[in-house]
Design an enzyme around this catalytic site. Structure first.
Site, PDB file in Angstrom:
ATOM      1  N   LYS A  37       3.168  -7.778   1.202  1.00 29.50           N
ATOM      2  CA  LYS A  37       4.183  -6.749   0.611  1.00 29.50           C
ATOM      3  C   LYS A  37       5.268  -7.534   1.826  1.00 29.50           C
ATOM      4  O   LYS A  37       7.102  -7.831   1.024  1.00 29.50           O
ATOM      5  CB  LYS A  37       3.906  -5.252   1.974  1.00 29.50           C
ATOM      6  CG  LYS A  37       3.287  -4.417   1.204  1.00 29.50           C
ATOM      7  CD  LYS A  37       3.117  -2.925   1.728  1.00 29.50           C
ATOM      8  CE  LYS A  37       1.668  -1.834   1.434  1.00 29.50           C
ATOM      9  NZ  LYS A  37       1.474  -0.791   2.311  1.00 29.50           N
ATOM     10  N   GLN A  40       2.881   1.570   7.942  1.00 32.91           N
ATOM     11  CA  GLN A  40       1.191   1.111   7.449  1.00 32.91           C
ATOM     12  C   GLN A  40       0.188   2.247   7.796  1.00 32.91           C
ATOM     13  O   GLN A  40       0.193   2.466   9.540  1.00 32.91           O
ATOM     14  CB  GLN A  40       0.957  -0.099   7.274  1.00 32.91           C
ATOM     15  CG  GLN A  40      -0.600  -0.318   6.499  1.00 32.91           C
ATOM     16  CD  GLN A  40      -0.262  -0.227   5.308  1.00 32.91           C
ATOM     17  OE1 GLN A  40       0.899  -0.641   4.812  1.00 32.91           O
ATOM     18  NE2 GLN A  40      -1.284  -0.074   5.294  1.00 32.91           N
ATOM     19  N   ASP A  59       7.794   5.426   0.916  1.00 36.57           N
ATOM     20  CA  ASP A  59       6.534   5.639   0.563  1.00 36.57           C
ATOM     21  C   ASP A  59       5.735   7.093   0.165  1.00 36.57           C
ATOM     22  O   ASP A  59       5.200   7.077  -0.709  1.00 36.57           O
ATOM     23  CB  ASP A  59       5.222   5.492   1.956  1.00 36.57           C
ATOM     24  CG  ASP A  59       4.784   3.838   1.927  1.00 36.57           C
ATOM     25  OD1 ASP A  59       4.472   3.684   0.674  1.00 36.57           O
ATOM     26  OD2 ASP A  59       4.071   4.107   3.106  1.00 36.57           O
TER      27      ASP A  59
HETATM   28  N1  GUN Z   1      -2.812   2.380   4.007  1.00 30.25           N
HETATM   29  C1  GUN Z   1      -3.413   2.871   2.339  1.00 30.25           C
HETATM   30  N2  GUN Z   1      -2.474   2.009   1.435  1.00 30.25           N
HETATM   31  C2  GUN Z   1      -0.598   2.528   2.239  1.00 30.25           C
HETATM   32  C3  GUN Z   1       0.403   2.936   1.615  1.00 30.25           C
HETATM   33  O1  GUN Z   1       0.444   3.134  -0.173  1.00 30.25           O
HETATM   34  N3  GUN Z   1       1.156   2.995   2.161  1.00 30.25           N
HETATM   35  C4  GUN Z   1       1.621   2.760   3.688  1.00 30.25           C
HETATM   36  N4  GUN Z   1       1.871   2.772   4.716  1.00 30.25           N
HETATM   37  N5  GUN Z   1       0.259   2.372   4.365  1.00 30.25           N
HETATM   38  C5  GUN Z   1      -1.533   2.870   3.581  1.00 30.25           C
END
Ligand code: GUN
Length: 293
Positions: free
Chosen positions: A52, A96, A119
């Site tokens: 990211k 995350q 998100d």
């Molecule tokens: N863990 C697995 N997929 C995601 C996601 O799309 N966002 C976040 N913050 N954590 C994750």
């Protein structure tokens, strides 16, 4: 049979975002800024968050990575969230998941300012998504919808079976697929661990979206000819012959299912890269919305 190339589409989307950022720069507008909070040392989470951050650099965003030890207390983490909410330069941020067991994930996600919740995990944004109001749609379901649209997959009136009811993928995608919109309007069945006779459902499905994390679970004898398969599963399966000691596997036995499918996403290179592209899209949106407040 079409292989739905999420890598290619995600690159196109990132290119579009980069052009928007360049136009913003010429106008003297603010550089979009995404922050990510990573707690602990889970290998997969580290890989995702690093990807990211790298993606931010590629499209010309500013990025901030906040890493915290897995022993961080819930209160300390909530303070980090407070600071991110207050930081005027940060347009959007993500925490995350998963978080360590001693931390109440719901409490943390509820603390995120919905205007910065790129998100789309906050109940306020999830609710708006369900009600078809403008909001941040979570990156993975958003990425799936974008793939269906860019590949002009017929969805209206089709029977879509979603396998998995997670808050991040299964539940939201089941809602989006049923909505009264172009590249949606499907009749949706949401299957999960307590579903009986799953095969009876998958065999009647025109579209199957699997988000289980159960490697190669969906076999060719469970699907009908001409099915569209979207594989969201991505599991590290140990393989001593592989360079990293593991290979990535989806929920679908690609070899056999692809022979019957009309269109299918591979793993890796399907839904995964789209998730990052859509997160960037949400961050740009957050930045634009902040300017119009
Ligand atoms: N863990 C697995 N997929 C995601 C996601 O799309 N966002 C976040 N913050 N954590 C994750």
């Amino acid at each position: 049979m079409i292989i739905i190339d999420g890598k290619k589409i995600s690159q196109i989307i990132k290119e579009e975002i980069k052009e928007d950022v360049e136009k913003r720069n010429l106008k003297g507008l603010k550089q979009p800024h995404l922050a990510a909070v990573l707690v602990g040392d889970d290998g997969a989470s580290q890989t995702y968050v690093n990807s990211k951050v790298i993606a931010c650099q590629k499209v010309g965003f500013k990025s901030t990575l906040i890493t915290k030890d897995k022993t961080i207390s819930q209160n300390e983490l909530l303070q980090v969230i407070d600071q991110l909410n207050e930081d005027k330069d940060i347009d959007g941020y993500i925490v995350q998941l998963p978080l360590p067991k001693h931390i109440d994930e719901e409490k943390v996600l509820m603390k995120v300012n919905p205007d910065k919740d790129v998100d789309g995990f906050h109940p306020y944004n999830f609710g708006k998504m369900a009600l078809e109001m403008p909001t941040f749609i979570s990156a993975t379901p958003y990425g799936i919808m974008e793939l269906l649209e860019r590949y002009q997959i017929e969805v209206a009136s089709k029977h879509c079976v979603v396998i998995g009811r997670s808050h991040i993928v299964g539940r939201p995608i089941s809602i989006l697929m049923s909505q009264k919109k172009k590249y949606a309007n499907a009749t949706v069945t949401l299957a999960h661990s307590r579903t009986k006779y799953l095969e009876e459902l998958t065999k009647t499905a025109d579209i199957i979206i699997t988000a289980l994390g159960n490697p190669e679970f969906l076999k060719a004898d469970m699907v009908k000819e001409g099915v569209v398969v979207i594989d969201v599963g991505i599991t590290r399966v140990s393989d001593p012959k592989a360079k990293r000691g593991y290979v990535l596997r989806g929920d679908v036995e690609f070899e056999s299912v692809s022979k019957k499918a009309k269109a299918i996403t591979p793993v890796p290179g399907g839904v995964g890269p789209m998730t990052i592209a859509m997160l960037l899209k949400n961050t740009l949106l957050a930045c634009q919305r902040n300017e119009h407040k």
